[in-house]
Design an enzyme around this catalytic site. Sequence first.
Site, mmCIF file in Angstrom:
data_model
loop_
_atom_site.group_PDB
_atom_site.id
_atom_site.type_symbol
_atom_site.label_atom_id
_atom_site.label_comp_id
_atom_site.label_asym_id
_atom_site.label_seq_id
_atom_site.Cartn_x
_atom_site.Cartn_y
_atom_site.Cartn_z
ATOM 1 N N ASP A 56 0.384 4.032 0.924
ATOM 2 C CA ASP A 56 0.061 4.879 2.120
ATOM 3 C C ASP A 56 1.116 4.720 3.020
ATOM 4 O OD1 ASP A 56 -1.141 2.600 2.458
ATOM 5 O OD2 ASP A 56 -2.943 3.485 3.667
ATOM 6 N N GLY B 132 0.776 -1.079 -0.178
ATOM 7 C CA GLY B 132 -0.136 -0.031 -0.019
ATOM 8 C C GLY B 132 1.076 1.197 -0.088
HETATM 9 C C1 LIG Z 1 -3.707 -1.810 4.122
HETATM 10 C C2 LIG Z 1 -4.389 -0.588 3.393
HETATM 11 C C3 LIG Z 1 -5.948 -1.291 2.938
HETATM 12 C C4 LIG Z 1 -4.710 0.643 4.278
HETATM 13 O O1 LIG Z 1 -5.371 1.514 3.563
HETATM 14 P P1 LIG Z 1 -6.286 2.531 4.385
HETATM 15 O O2 LIG Z 1 -6.609 1.834 5.662
HETATM 16 O O3 LIG Z 1 -5.622 3.760 4.656
HETATM 17 O O4 LIG Z 1 -7.563 2.557 3.562
HETATM 18 C C5 LIG Z 1 -3.832 -0.360 2.153
HETATM 19 O O5 LIG Z 1 -2.313 -0.100 2.509
HETATM 20 C C6 LIG Z 1 -3.646 -1.281 1.044
HETATM 21 O O6 LIG Z 1 -4.573 -1.383 0.368
HETATM 22 N N1 LIG Z 1 -2.508 -2.033 0.859
HETATM 23 C C7 LIG Z 1 -2.461 -2.941 -0.281
HETATM 24 C C8 LIG Z 1 -2.081 -4.421 0.315
HETATM 25 C C9 LIG Z 1 -0.616 -4.319 1.121
HETATM 26 O O7 LIG Z 1 -0.526 -3.222 1.601
HETATM 27 O O8 LIG Z 1 -0.181 -5.412 1.685
HETATM 28 K K LIG Z 2 -4.403 5.625 5.402
#
Ligand SMILES: CC(C)(COP(=O)(O)O)[C@@H](O)C(=O)NCCC(=O)O
Ligand SMILES: [K+]
EC number: 2.7.1.33
Length: 246
Positions: A103, A101
């Site tokens: 973020d 992700g």
């Molecule tokens: C884990 C998350 C859903 C968190 O996103 P959020 O809670 O900020 O919407 C996001 O980082 C994401 O979609 N990640 C992709 C899968 C991963 O990080 O392994």
């Molecule tokens: K976030």
Amino acid sequence: MKLFIDIGNTAMKWRYTLNGGVVQGGCRHGRDWAPVVELLLAGAPAQRLVSVWVASVAGREADAEVTRLLLAATGVQARFYYSRAEHHGVTNCYPEPVRLGVDRWVAMIEGFRRFGPCIIVDCGSALTIDAVDAHGHFMGGYIVPGLGMLRGALLRDTADVHIEPGASSLGLGKSTGQCVHNGLLRMSVAFVTEVVVELRQVLDDTCKVLVTGGDGPELLEAFAFDFEHMPDLVLDGLEFVAGEEQ
Ligand SMILES: CC(C)(COP(=O)(O)O)[C@@H](O)C(=O)NCCC(=O)O
Ligand SMILES: [K+]
Ligand SMILES: Nc1ncnc2c1ncn2[C@@H]1O[C@H](COP(=O)(O)OP(=O)(O)O)[C@@H](O)[C@H]1O
């Protein structure tokens, strides 16, 4: 003037930067992109927009729609930053780096840049915990449902659990709402605390814990360990990495 946008699964957060000044905003999006982009643009300072950078985990369709809306309204083509194998001294442990992700990725880059080794707790739609060691190696992390998702699941999958909004604490609940709010808070806090205690034995007992995300304020009230509350960590990281891109 530059625009930075963090699109999560619940909320869109944005930041305008203009000769030293910063204007920020955010709202839940409900995946209804047109009114959210309208709100974002309504708050724009009266300056010429030269660039738009986006960190999105909302999916490619959402990204395309937001790009289309921004281009139509401003004439500026949004640029998306994606997770990669290495950037600014942080190395990604995922076999497919882009799957991490973005973020989480930009938060790690910002955390490592400012504090070196760090543990990042993002209390968002999902609650994520990520660890970066002193060498900038992303050691790995956890993804669990955030408080909003947990409450939603209880409401959806039970017949008689009705939750009124209310303050939460770690104590025993004395009503359905309190049992849920306090139970979910305690479960989330216990999980985060256990991981932080364990990681601080591996990393360093003074390793910074950075707390971000919309539910951060609710959880950090109950954290017994020291932490830094950094509600804009993702936008800070996006602004940094975008600033280094040509
Ligand atoms: C884990 C998350 C859903 C968190 O996103 P959020 O809670 O900020 O919407 C996001 O980082 C994401 O979609 N990640 C992709 C899968 C991963 O990080 O392994
Ligand atoms: K976030
Ligand atoms: N504007 C808001 N008002 C109330 N709660 C919010 C708001 N934005 C986010 N939240 C809560 O915070 C969590 C989402 O956190 P946030 O980090 O903003 O979202 P995202 O996961 O989209 O990055 C959800 O549990 C949601 O209930």
